[in-house]
Scaffold this motif. Structure first.
Motif, PDB file in Angstrom:
ATOM      1  N   ALA A 286      -8.626   5.878  -0.489  1.00  0.00           N
ATOM      2  CA  ALA A 286      -8.174   6.214  -1.839  1.00  0.00           C
ATOM      3  C   ALA A 286      -9.149   7.165  -2.520  1.00  0.00           C
ATOM      4  CB  ALA A 286      -8.012   4.935  -2.665  1.00  0.00           C
ATOM      5  N   PHE A 287     -10.449   6.971  -2.305  1.00  0.00           N
ATOM      6  CA  PHE A 287     -11.469   7.839  -2.890  1.00  0.00           C
ATOM      7  C   PHE A 287     -11.398   9.244  -2.290  1.00  0.00           C
ATOM      8  CE2 PHE A 287     -12.662   4.122  -4.796  1.00  0.00           C
ATOM      9  CZ  PHE A 287     -13.914   4.101  -5.386  1.00  0.00           C
ATOM     10  N   ALA A 288     -11.263   9.301  -0.969  1.00  0.00           N
ATOM     11  CA  ALA A 288     -11.149  10.603  -0.313  1.00  0.00           C
ATOM     12  C   ALA A 288      -9.923  11.359  -0.814  1.00  0.00           C
ATOM     13  CB  ALA A 288     -11.076  10.420   1.204  1.00  0.00           C
ATOM     14  N   GLY A 289      -8.826  10.619  -1.021  1.00  0.00           N
ATOM     15  CA  GLY A 289      -7.604  11.239  -1.530  1.00  0.00           C
ATOM     16  C   GLY A 289      -7.770  11.803  -2.927  1.00  0.00           C
ATOM     17  N   VAL A 290      -8.524  11.117  -3.770  1.00  0.00           N
ATOM     18  CA  VAL A 290      -8.788  11.618  -5.124  1.00  0.00           C
ATOM     19  C   VAL A 290      -9.616  12.896  -5.067  1.00  0.00           C
ATOM     20  CG1 VAL A 290     -10.055  11.144  -7.256  1.00  0.00           C
ATOM     21  CG2 VAL A 290      -8.520   9.414  -6.317  1.00  0.00           C
ATOM     22  N   SER A 291     -10.637  12.916  -4.228  1.00  0.00           N
ATOM     23  CA  SER A 291     -11.485  14.108  -4.119  1.00  0.00           C
ATOM     24  C   SER A 291     -10.668  15.314  -3.675  1.00  0.00           C
ATOM     25  CB  SER A 291     -12.624  13.850  -3.132  1.00  0.00           C
ATOM     26  OG  SER A 291     -13.588  14.882  -3.186  1.00  0.00           O
ATOM     27  N   LEU A 292      -9.784  15.117  -2.701  1.00  0.00           N
ATOM     28  CA  LEU A 292      -8.938  16.219  -2.237  1.00  0.00           C
ATOM     29  C   LEU A 292      -7.958  16.650  -3.323  1.00  0.00           C
ATOM     30  CD1 LEU A 292      -8.108  18.084   0.064  1.00  0.00           C
ATOM     31  CD2 LEU A 292      -6.584  16.280   0.895  1.00  0.00           C
ATOM     32  N   ALA A 293      -7.417  15.694  -4.076  1.00  0.00           N
ATOM     33  CA  ALA A 293      -6.499  16.037  -5.166  1.00  0.00           C
ATOM     34  C   ALA A 293      -7.189  16.904  -6.209  1.00  0.00           C
ATOM     35  CB  ALA A 293      -5.954  14.761  -5.815  1.00  0.00           C
TER      36      ALA A 293
ATOM     37  N   VAL B 152     -20.092  12.088  -5.129  1.00  0.00           N
ATOM     38  CA  VAL B 152     -19.415  11.957  -3.838  1.00  0.00           C
ATOM     39  C   VAL B 152     -17.946  12.357  -3.939  1.00  0.00           C
ATOM     40  CG1 VAL B 152     -18.707  10.352  -2.034  1.00  0.00           C
ATOM     41  CG2 VAL B 152     -21.003  10.192  -3.000  1.00  0.00           C
ATOM     42  N   VAL B 153     -17.273  11.900  -4.974  1.00  0.00           N
ATOM     43  CA  VAL B 153     -15.838  12.163  -5.103  1.00  0.00           C
ATOM     44  C   VAL B 153     -15.568  13.385  -5.981  1.00  0.00           C
ATOM     45  CG1 VAL B 153     -13.627  11.232  -5.880  1.00  0.00           C
ATOM     46  CG2 VAL B 153     -15.290   9.733  -4.765  1.00  0.00           C
ATOM     47  N   HIS B 154     -16.088  13.373  -7.187  1.00  0.00           N
ATOM     48  CA  HIS B 154     -15.656  14.359  -8.180  1.00  0.00           C
ATOM     49  C   HIS B 154     -16.345  15.708  -8.026  1.00  0.00           C
ATOM     50  CE1 HIS B 154     -13.156  11.515 -10.358  1.00  0.00           C
ATOM     51  NE2 HIS B 154     -14.075  10.622 -10.040  1.00  0.00           N
ATOM     52  N   LEU B 155     -17.639  15.722  -7.852  1.00  0.00           N
ATOM     53  CA  LEU B 155     -18.329  17.006  -7.707  1.00  0.00           C
ATOM     54  C   LEU B 155     -17.886  17.708  -6.429  1.00  0.00           C
ATOM     55  CD1 LEU B 155     -20.346  19.095  -8.649  1.00  0.00           C
ATOM     56  CD2 LEU B 155     -22.172  17.764  -7.557  1.00  0.00           C
ATOM     57  N   GLN B 156     -17.673  16.950  -5.358  1.00  0.00           N
ATOM     58  CA  GLN B 156     -17.206  17.583  -4.114  1.00  0.00           C
ATOM     59  C   GLN B 156     -15.853  18.264  -4.306  1.00  0.00           C
ATOM     60  OE1 GLN B 156     -18.189  16.400  -0.053  1.00  0.00           O
ATOM     61  NE2 GLN B 156     -18.172  14.309  -0.802  1.00  0.00           N
ATOM     62  N   GLY B 157     -14.892  17.529  -4.850  1.00  0.00           N
ATOM     63  CA  GLY B 157     -13.572  18.105  -5.061  1.00  0.00           C
ATOM     64  C   GLY B 157     -13.616  19.287  -6.012  1.00  0.00           C
ATOM     65  N   ALA B 158     -14.420  19.172  -7.072  1.00  0.00           N
ATOM     66  CA  ALA B 158     -14.502  20.235  -8.075  1.00  0.00           C
ATOM     67  C   ALA B 158     -15.156  21.486  -7.511  1.00  0.00           C
ATOM     68  CB  ALA B 158     -15.286  19.742  -9.285  1.00  0.00           C
ATOM     69  N   THR B 159     -16.141  21.321  -6.658  1.00  0.00           N
ATOM     70  CA  THR B 159     -16.805  22.480  -6.066  1.00  0.00           C
ATOM     71  C   THR B 159     -15.853  23.248  -5.160  1.00  0.00           C
ATOM     72  OG1 THR B 159     -18.926  21.296  -6.148  1.00  0.00           O
ATOM     73  CG2 THR B 159     -18.804  23.245  -4.736  1.00  0.00           C
ATOM     74  N   ALA B 160     -15.077  22.514  -4.374  1.00  0.00           N
ATOM     75  CA  ALA B 160     -14.058  23.170  -3.536  1.00  0.00           C
ATOM     76  C   ALA B 160     -13.033  23.886  -4.407  1.00  0.00           C
ATOM     77  CB  ALA B 160     -13.376  22.140  -2.642  1.00  0.00           C
ATOM     78  N   ALA B 161     -12.663  23.257  -5.537  1.00  0.00           N
ATOM     79  CA  ALA B 161     -11.712  23.893  -6.462  1.00  0.00           C
ATOM     80  C   ALA B 161     -12.284  25.177  -7.046  1.00  0.00           C
ATOM     81  CB  ALA B 161     -11.354  22.922  -7.588  1.00  0.00           C
ATOM     82  N   LEU B 162     -13.581  25.177  -7.359  1.00  0.00           N
ATOM     83  CA  LEU B 162     -14.227  26.368  -7.906  1.00  0.00           C
ATOM     84  C   LEU B 162     -14.201  27.514  -6.897  1.00  0.00           C
ATOM     85  CD1 LEU B 162     -15.970  27.775 -10.096  1.00  0.00           C
ATOM     86  CD2 LEU B 162     -17.977  26.793  -8.947  1.00  0.00           C
ATOM     87  N   VAL B 163     -14.501  27.214  -5.653  1.00  0.00           N
ATOM     88  CA  VAL B 163     -14.476  28.244  -4.608  1.00  0.00           C
ATOM     89  C   VAL B 163     -13.068  28.810  -4.464  1.00  0.00           C
ATOM     90  CG1 VAL B 163     -14.798  28.685  -2.143  1.00  0.00           C
ATOM     91  CG2 VAL B 163     -16.435  27.257  -3.378  1.00  0.00           C
ATOM     92  N   ALA B 164     -12.073  27.932  -4.452  1.00  0.00           N
ATOM     93  CA  ALA B 164     -10.683  28.388  -4.336  1.00  0.00           C
ATOM     94  C   ALA B 164     -10.302  29.279  -5.500  1.00  0.00           C
ATOM     95  CB  ALA B 164      -9.747  27.182  -4.263  1.00  0.00           C
ATOM     96  N   THR B 165     -10.696  28.886  -6.697  1.00  0.00           N
ATOM     97  CA  THR B 165     -10.384  29.670  -7.889  1.00  0.00           C
ATOM     98  C   THR B 165     -10.985  31.071  -7.809  1.00  0.00           C
ATOM     99  OG1 THR B 165     -10.272  27.673  -9.266  1.00  0.00           O
ATOM    100  CG2 THR B 165     -10.663  29.745 -10.395  1.00  0.00           C
ATOM    101  N   ILE B 166     -12.221  31.154  -7.337  1.00  0.00           N
ATOM    102  CA  ILE B 166     -12.895  32.456  -7.228  1.00  0.00           C
ATOM    103  C   ILE B 166     -12.227  33.329  -6.168  1.00  0.00           C
ATOM    104  CG2 ILE B 166     -15.057  33.575  -6.555  1.00  0.00           C
ATOM    105  CD1 ILE B 166     -16.513  31.121  -7.792  1.00  0.00           C
ATOM    106  N   LEU B 167     -11.918  32.752  -5.008  1.00  0.00           N
ATOM    107  CA  LEU B 167     -11.344  33.536  -3.918  1.00  0.00           C
ATOM    108  C   LEU B 167      -9.887  33.918  -4.183  1.00  0.00           C
ATOM    109  CD1 LEU B 167     -12.820  31.723  -0.764  1.00  0.00           C
ATOM    110  CD2 LEU B 167     -13.531  33.903  -1.765  1.00  0.00           C
ATOM    111  N   LEU B 168      -9.158  33.058  -4.851  1.00  0.00           N
ATOM    112  CA  LEU B 168      -7.759  33.359  -5.148  1.00  0.00           C
ATOM    113  C   LEU B 168      -7.610  34.395  -6.260  1.00  0.00           C
ATOM    114  CD1 LEU B 168      -6.307  29.758  -4.967  1.00  0.00           C
ATOM    115  CD2 LEU B 168      -5.394  31.695  -3.704  1.00  0.00           C
ATOM    116  N   LYS B 169      -8.603  34.429  -7.157  1.00  0.00           N
ATOM    117  CA  LYS B 169      -8.589  35.319  -8.332  1.00  0.00           C
ATOM    118  C   LYS B 169      -7.546  34.847  -9.358  1.00  0.00           C
ATOM    119  CE  LYS B 169     -10.434  39.233  -5.773  1.00  0.00           C
ATOM    120  NZ  LYS B 169     -10.282  40.661  -5.371  1.00  0.00           N
ATOM    121  N   PRO B 170      -7.606  35.390 -10.578  1.00  0.00           N
ATOM    122  CA  PRO B 170      -6.762  34.864 -11.660  1.00  0.00           C
ATOM    123  C   PRO B 170      -5.267  35.041 -11.421  1.00  0.00           C
ATOM    124  CG  PRO B 170      -8.593  36.139 -12.544  1.00  0.00           C
ATOM    125  CD  PRO B 170      -8.584  36.379 -11.071  1.00  0.00           C
TER     126      PRO B 170
END
Length: 461
Positions: A138-145, A198-216
């Motif tokens: 459940a924790f891993a699923g939240v991080s990915l979400a 473990v859960v939130h910073l990991q997921g958020a960091t991946a989200a930040l990278v995606a946001t930068i690479l995808l562009k606005p």
């Protein structure tokens, strides 16, 4: 009616001695194990139900043309995560290994033999390994979400399969092992009770990278780089999503005690969690009112979530008073960082990095400031914080953990998403983005009545 009452009373009188006899057959240890197992299973269900909260929050916070896609991918990605975590991720996170990664417990079969042989961390637990697995899944699923927030309204559906598997196997479990699985950060005494890092910073960091690479998103910024508001289509859905997440967080934090017996410590954790969330809601609404001149509902919702993220690390280590301070500051910090990122050209549609990343960093550091000697000793992790006689030691450990996790996830996410970008691509075409992901990726519309109305209007014109 009176006859029915007599009948039911008679049946209960027959059943109660049987129930009492069954209870007498159990030792106190067996009863405690059964109660704790049920509690952890309930907590796992609450955390998994948070996926419903994410679906409503993200769908309500994005445009109508993407609502079905945003909600639907929640089911897809949790399914991907469940299989990948069962096969490999759980073993990397909690299997016996070294201080960097676990090396056993793959393809979990739920047996005591496999647990004793390769997952010794849980070998002596009175809770069945199958329940512990579901709780950690459940924790891993939240991080990915959380990570998918950075892809909102422009990410390709195929990327969800590739990155979902690799995040669950190569990224999330490594940091989880460092902190919770006997790894180097856990050995140093890092305090992250339920996963701000473990859960939130990991997921958020991946989200930040995606946001930068995808562009606005198309239309987000003007030629002079000033941002345009792209409001979500339904604040009611967003509010309901946050309420579900708030409730689910009791499974997240209080469930991490892994016990409902003994001194009832799970109730204390629930208390600090709730106070922080309440403080975050009030503080964020007030600061938005002062900043905009109007009380902004999305800012209040982000304040609740930011406070919950922050208290996730600290809930077992701090006093109720300090939980309010942590939650209020999380709501305020998140509000201003969200404004800064938007002006800096980072189009984060659901403010994933501000809410889960910045607040996760603050929450993890806060234990190094506010952890009390009594609670640190009771949890048996780390030591007291700066304000309670611990000096800078615990704060230094917390800062090292934040930096290590952030750097690891940042680098791996850039490598994985960068490779995907140069091969199959991360982003849908401009035409598909304008039409909306509901139609372009799924061939149907989340709101079919609205689509029919739009088609009728087009034909009329």
């Amino acid at each position: 009616m009176f006859k029915k009452l007599l009948l039911s009373t008679g049946l209960m009188s027959l059943l109660l001695p049987t129930m009492a006899f069954a209870a007498d057959d159990k030792t106190p240890a067996q009863l405690a194990s059964a109660i704790d197992s049920v509690w952890v299973m309930l907590a796992a269900i609450l955390v998994i139900f948070m996926q419903a909260g994410f679906a409503l929050l993200e769908a309500g916070s994005t445009r109508m043309k993407n609502a079905g896609h945003v909600a639907g991918k929640t089911i897809l990605t949790f399914g991907i995560c469940a299989i990948a975590f069962w096969a490999i991720g759980f073993g990397f996170a909690f299997g016996d290994g070294n201080s960097f990664i676990g090396e056993g417990g793959f393809f979990l079969d739920g047996s005591a033999e496999q647990t004793k042989a390769s997952i010794s961390l849980f070998a002596e637990s009175p809770i069945p390994i199958s329940i512990l697995f579901l709780f950690q899944l459940a924790f891993a699923g939240v991080s990915l979400a959380i990570a998918w927030g950075g892809f909102a309204e422009r990410g390709k559906l195929a990327v969800y399969f590739i990155f979902g598997i690799l995040f669950t196997v190569c990224i999330y479990p490594v940091v989880a092992h460092w902190v919770w699985g006997g790894g180097w950060l856990g050995q140093l005494g890092m305090q992250d009770f339920a996963g701000s890092t473990v859960v939130h910073l990991q997921g958020a960091t991946a989200a930040l990278v995606a946001t930068i690479l995808l562009k606005p998103r198309i239309g987000k910024y003007n030629k002079d780089k000033t941002p345009n508001l792209i409001p979500g289509h339904n604040q009611v859905l967003s509010v309901l999503g946050v309420i579900i997440l708030w409730i689910g967080w009791f499974g997240f934090n209080a469930g991490s005690t892994l016990s409902a017996t003994g001194d009832g410590f799970f109730g204390y954790v629930a208390l600090t969690t709730n106070l922080a969330a309440a403080a975050g809601a009030v503080a964020a609404l007030v600061v938005s009112w002062l900043y905009f001149g109007k009380a902004d509902i999305p800012s209040m919702l982000n304040g609740v979530l930011a406070a919950l993220v922050a208290i996730t690390a600290a809930c077992a280590f701090v006093t109720p008073r300090d939980a309010i301070i942590i939650g209020a500051l999380a709501g305020i910090i998140t509000f201003f960082t969200a404004q800064w990122f938007e002006k800096a050209g980072v189009d984060d549609p659901v403010y994933a990095f501000s809410v889960h990343g910045i607040a996760g960093i603050w929450g993890t550091l806060s234990t190094g400031i506010f952890a009390t000697p009594e609670l640190a000793k009771a949890v048996n992790v780390g030591g007291p914080g700066l304000l309670y006689g611990g000096g800078l030691h615990q704060l230094g450990v917390q800062a090292l953990g934040v930096f290590g996790a952030f750097a690891f996830v940042l680098v791996l996410s850039f490598i994985i998403l960068g490779l995907i970008k140069v091969t199959i691509g991360l982003r849908v075409t401009e035409e598909e983005e304008i039409v909306g992901l509901d139609l372009s990726e799924h061939g149907t519309y989340g709101y079919p009545e609205a689509m029919k109305k739009a088609q009728t209007n087009a034909q009329t014109l």
